[in-house]
Design a protein around this motif. Structure first.
Motif, PDB file in Angstrom:
ATOM      1  N   GLY A 139       0.819  -1.214   0.000  1.00  0.00           N
ATOM      2  CA  GLY A 139       0.000   0.000   0.000  1.00  0.00           C
ATOM      3  C   GLY A 139       0.851   1.261   0.000  1.00  0.00           C
ATOM      4  O   GLY A 139       0.565   2.218  -0.724  1.00  0.00           O
ATOM      5  N   ALA A 140       1.898   1.265   0.832  1.00  0.00           N
ATOM      6  CA  ALA A 140       2.797   2.424   0.886  1.00  0.00           C
ATOM      7  C   ALA A 140       3.488   2.618  -0.459  1.00  0.00           C
ATOM      8  O   ALA A 140       3.601   3.753  -0.956  1.00  0.00           O
ATOM      9  CB  ALA A 140       3.822   2.239   2.001  1.00  0.00           C
ATOM     10  N   ASN A 141       3.953   1.520  -1.057  1.00  0.00           N
ATOM     11  CA  ASN A 141       4.622   1.621  -2.361  1.00  0.00           C
ATOM     12  C   ASN A 141       3.660   2.084  -3.451  1.00  0.00           C
ATOM     13  O   ASN A 141       4.030   2.873  -4.319  1.00  0.00           O
ATOM     14  CB  ASN A 141       5.267   0.292  -2.751  1.00  0.00           C
ATOM     15  N   ALA A 142       2.420   1.604  -3.402  1.00  0.00           N
ATOM     16  CA  ALA A 142       1.427   2.029  -4.395  1.00  0.00           C
ATOM     17  C   ALA A 142       1.137   3.518  -4.253  1.00  0.00           C
ATOM     18  O   ALA A 142       1.062   4.250  -5.253  1.00  0.00           O
ATOM     19  CB  ALA A 142       0.142   1.224  -4.241  1.00  0.00           C
ATOM     20  N   LEU A 143       0.986   4.001  -3.015  1.00  0.00           N
ATOM     21  CA  LEU A 143       0.750   5.421  -2.779  1.00  0.00           C
ATOM     22  C   LEU A 143       1.956   6.252  -3.247  1.00  0.00           C
ATOM     23  O   LEU A 143       1.790   7.269  -3.925  1.00  0.00           O
ATOM     24  CB  LEU A 143       0.471   5.680  -1.295  1.00  0.00           C
ATOM     25  N   GLY A 144       3.157   5.813  -2.885  1.00  0.00           N
ATOM     26  CA  GLY A 144       4.360   6.527  -3.299  1.00  0.00           C
ATOM     27  C   GLY A 144       4.506   6.567  -4.807  1.00  0.00           C
ATOM     28  O   GLY A 144       4.837   7.610  -5.389  1.00  0.00           O
ATOM     29  N   PHE A 145       4.244   5.437  -5.446  1.00  0.00           N
ATOM     30  CA  PHE A 145       4.339   5.373  -6.907  1.00  0.00           C
ATOM     31  C   PHE A 145       3.310   6.295  -7.551  1.00  0.00           C
ATOM     32  O   PHE A 145       3.607   7.008  -8.513  1.00  0.00           O
ATOM     33  CB  PHE A 145       4.146   3.928  -7.377  1.00  0.00           C
ATOM     34  N   THR A 146       2.097   6.328  -7.004  1.00  0.00           N
ATOM     35  CA  THR A 146       1.045   7.200  -7.523  1.00  0.00           C
ATOM     36  C   THR A 146       1.456   8.667  -7.408  1.00  0.00           C
ATOM     37  O   THR A 146       1.277   9.451  -8.354  1.00  0.00           O
ATOM     38  CB  THR A 146      -0.278   6.953  -6.778  1.00  0.00           C
ATOM     39  N   LEU A 147       2.019   9.045  -6.270  1.00  0.00           N
ATOM     40  CA  LEU A 147       2.469  10.426  -6.082  1.00  0.00           C
ATOM     41  C   LEU A 147       3.607  10.772  -7.043  1.00  0.00           C
ATOM     42  O   LEU A 147       3.644  11.875  -7.599  1.00  0.00           O
ATOM     43  CB  LEU A 147       2.894  10.657  -4.635  1.00  0.00           C
ATOM     44  N   LEU A 148       4.534   9.831  -7.252  1.00  0.00           N
ATOM     45  CA  LEU A 148       5.636  10.077  -8.199  1.00  0.00           C
ATOM     46  C   LEU A 148       5.114  10.246  -9.627  1.00  0.00           C
ATOM     47  O   LEU A 148       5.559  11.139 -10.359  1.00  0.00           O
ATOM     48  CB  LEU A 148       6.649   8.931  -8.147  1.00  0.00           C
ATOM     49  N   ILE A 149       4.166   9.417 -10.022  1.00  0.00           N
ATOM     50  CA  ILE A 149       3.589   9.531 -11.371  1.00  0.00           C
ATOM     51  C   ILE A 149       2.840  10.856 -11.505  1.00  0.00           C
ATOM     52  O   ILE A 149       2.937  11.532 -12.539  1.00  0.00           O
ATOM     53  CB  ILE A 149       2.670   8.330 -11.670  1.00  0.00           C
ATOM     54  N   ALA A 150       2.105  11.245 -10.464  1.00  0.00           N
ATOM     55  CA  ALA A 150       1.382  12.526 -10.501  1.00  0.00           C
ATOM     56  C   ALA A 150       2.358  13.693 -10.651  1.00  0.00           C
ATOM     57  O   ALA A 150       2.121  14.620 -11.447  1.00  0.00           O
ATOM     58  CB  ALA A 150       0.534  12.691  -9.251  1.00  0.00           C
ATOM     59  N   LEU A 151       3.463  13.642  -9.923  1.00  0.00           N
ATOM     60  CA  LEU A 151       4.487  14.685 -10.048  1.00  0.00           C
ATOM     61  C   LEU A 151       5.067  14.699 -11.457  1.00  0.00           C
ATOM     62  O   LEU A 151       5.249  15.756 -12.059  1.00  0.00           O
ATOM     63  CB  LEU A 151       5.588  14.471  -9.010  1.00  0.00           C
ATOM     64  N   MET A 152       5.342  13.530 -12.009  1.00  0.00           N
ATOM     65  CA  MET A 152       5.903  13.426 -13.364  1.00  0.00           C
ATOM     66  C   MET A 152       4.926  13.966 -14.402  1.00  0.00           C
ATOM     67  O   MET A 152       5.323  14.678 -15.327  1.00  0.00           O
ATOM     68  CB  MET A 152       6.264  11.972 -13.671  1.00  0.00           C
ATOM     69  N   VAL A 153       3.651  13.657 -14.239  1.00  0.00           N
ATOM     70  CA  VAL A 153       2.635  14.163 -15.178  1.00  0.00           C
ATOM     71  C   VAL A 153       2.552  15.683 -15.082  1.00  0.00           C
ATOM     72  O   VAL A 153       2.511  16.389 -16.099  1.00  0.00           O
ATOM     73  CB  VAL A 153       1.259  13.498 -14.917  1.00  0.00           C
ATOM     74  N   ALA A 154       2.547  16.206 -13.849  1.00  0.00           N
ATOM     75  CA  ALA A 154       2.474  17.661 -13.666  1.00  0.00           C
ATOM     76  C   ALA A 154       3.677  18.347 -14.303  1.00  0.00           C
ATOM     77  O   ALA A 154       3.536  19.372 -14.987  1.00  0.00           O
ATOM     78  CB  ALA A 154       2.389  17.995 -12.177  1.00  0.00           C
ATOM     79  N   LEU A 155       4.856  17.778 -14.102  1.00  0.00           N
ATOM     80  CA  LEU A 155       6.067  18.356 -14.700  1.00  0.00           C
ATOM     81  C   LEU A 155       6.019  18.285 -16.221  1.00  0.00           C
ATOM     82  O   LEU A 155       6.393  19.244 -16.914  1.00  0.00           O
ATOM     83  CB  LEU A 155       7.312  17.636 -14.178  1.00  0.00           C
ATOM     84  N   THR A 156       5.559  17.169 -16.756  1.00  0.00           N
ATOM     85  CA  THR A 156       5.499  17.013 -18.208  1.00  0.00           C
ATOM     86  C   THR A 156       4.500  17.989 -18.814  1.00  0.00           C
ATOM     87  O   THR A 156       4.791  18.614 -19.842  1.00  0.00           O
ATOM     88  CB  THR A 156       5.142  15.557 -18.577  1.00  0.00           C
ATOM     89  N   VAL A 157       3.344  18.137 -18.184  1.00  0.00           N
ATOM     90  CA  VAL A 157       2.343  19.090 -18.684  1.00  0.00           C
ATOM     91  C   VAL A 157       2.931  20.502 -18.674  1.00  0.00           C
ATOM     92  O   VAL A 157       2.796  21.254 -19.641  1.00  0.00           O
ATOM     93  CB  VAL A 157       1.040  19.006 -17.852  1.00  0.00           C
ATOM     94  N   ARG A 158       3.587  20.864 -17.593  1.00  0.00           N
ATOM     95  CA  ARG A 158       4.193  22.201 -17.520  1.00  0.00           C
ATOM     96  C   ARG A 158       5.284  22.376 -18.568  1.00  0.00           C
ATOM     97  O   ARG A 158       5.383  23.425 -19.204  1.00  0.00           O
ATOM     98  CB  ARG A 158       4.750  22.457 -16.124  1.00  0.00           C
ATOM     99  N   ASP A 159       6.102  21.345 -18.789  1.00  0.00           N
ATOM    100  CA  ASP A 159       7.154  21.416 -19.811  1.00  0.00           C
ATOM    101  C   ASP A 159       6.566  21.610 -21.200  1.00  0.00           C
ATOM    102  O   ASP A 159       7.053  22.429 -21.979  1.00  0.00           O
ATOM    103  CB  ASP A 159       8.014  20.145 -19.800  1.00  0.00           C
ATOM    104  N   VAL A 160       5.523  20.850 -21.516  1.00  0.00           N
ATOM    105  CA  VAL A 160       4.887  20.970 -22.820  1.00  0.00           C
ATOM    106  C   VAL A 160       4.244  22.352 -22.956  1.00  0.00           C
ATOM    107  O   VAL A 160       4.319  22.981 -24.011  1.00  0.00           O
ATOM    108  CB  VAL A 160       3.850  19.836 -23.035  1.00  0.00           C
ATOM    109  N   TRP A 161       3.642  22.851 -21.897  1.00  0.00           N
ATOM    110  CA  TRP A 161       3.019  24.169 -21.905  1.00  0.00           C
ATOM    111  C   TRP A 161       4.064  25.244 -22.229  1.00  0.00           C
ATOM    112  O   TRP A 161       3.788  26.181 -22.974  1.00  0.00           O
ATOM    113  CB  TRP A 161       2.376  24.436 -20.547  1.00  0.00           C
ATOM    114  N   HIS A 162       5.275  25.100 -21.668  1.00  0.00           N
ATOM    115  CA  HIS A 162       6.340  26.072 -21.913  1.00  0.00           C
ATOM    116  C   HIS A 162       6.913  26.000 -23.322  1.00  0.00           C
ATOM    117  O   HIS A 162       7.553  26.945 -23.771  1.00  0.00           O
ATOM    118  CB  HIS A 162       7.464  25.919 -20.880  1.00  0.00           C
ATOM    119  N   LEU A 163       6.680  24.895 -24.021  1.00  0.00           N
ATOM    120  CA  LEU A 163       7.162  24.778 -25.392  1.00  0.00           C
ATOM    121  C   LEU A 163       6.391  25.703 -26.328  1.00  0.00           C
ATOM    122  O   LEU A 163       6.902  26.129 -27.356  1.00  0.00           O
ATOM    123  CB  LEU A 163       7.043  23.335 -25.883  1.00  0.00           C
ATOM    124  N   PHE A 164       5.142  25.982 -25.981  1.00  0.00           N
ATOM    125  CA  PHE A 164       4.288  26.788 -26.877  1.00  0.00           C
ATOM    126  C   PHE A 164       4.106  28.156 -26.370  1.00  0.00           C
ATOM    127  O   PHE A 164       4.202  28.882 -25.742  1.00  0.00           O
ATOM    128  CB  PHE A 164       2.925  26.115 -27.075  1.00  0.00           C
TER     129      PHE A 164
END
Length: 164
Positions: A139-164
């Motif tokens: 459960g702890a690993n699943a929660l941690g993995f979910t938070l890491l993926i959410a952070l990665m998605v947020a960073l990727t969205v922001r990076d793509v936003w800055h491209l345009f």
């Protein structure tokens, strides 16, 4: 690039006629062992700064619910690497070394789903004297993995936003 310039007749001391001055750049040559020592010292300094930056990232996420402007995801890393590669191979190698040191630090953070999180759980098991329930660990690993993926998605969205 093309520039139109008008040279100054009486430039200030230490400045050229168009306000440009050439300076020596780069680092002086060093012996092999001195270079190894300097590289180790710089790496330790970078690791320390990475820990500080990671702390600031987490503090900013918790207190302001926002990401620091200098933090980038995979798209941003590619953009930075592409620009760095244009400057020169040695700078690209330095960037890759910096990324490697950053990944080392992040992986050692005692956060579930990372190696540091597993190491933290082992320490807890040793202190407790019995194993942690596999269900709790999963459960702890699943929660941690979910938070890491959410952070990665947020960073990727922001990076793509800055491209345009």
């Amino acid at each position: 690039m093309a520039f139109s310039v008008v040279p100054r007749v009486n430039p200030p001391a230490g400045q050229g006629a168009i306000g440009v001055q050439l300076a020596d750049a780069g680092t002086p040559r060093e012996g092999f062992f001195v270079s190894l020592w300097d590289g180790l010292r710089e790496s330790v300094m970078i690791v320390g700064l990475t820990f500080q930056s990671f702390y600031q990232l987490i503090a900013n996420l918790v207190t302001r619910a926002s990401l620091l402007p200098g933090v980038v995801g995979p798209v941003g890393i590619f953009s930075v690497a592409e620009e760095t590669g244009k400057i020169g191979l040695i700078y690209l190698a330095q960037l890759l070394a910096l990324i490697s040191l950053n990944l080392t630090v992040v992986n050692l953070i005692p956060f579930p789903a990372l190696d540091g999180g597993r190491f933290f759980m082992i320490i807890i098991e040793k202190i407790k004297g019995s194993p942690i329930s596999r269900k709790v660990e999963a459960g702890a690993n699943a929660l941690g993995f979910t938070l890491l993926i959410a952070l990665m998605v947020a960073l990727t969205v922001r990076d793509v936003w800055h491209l345009f």
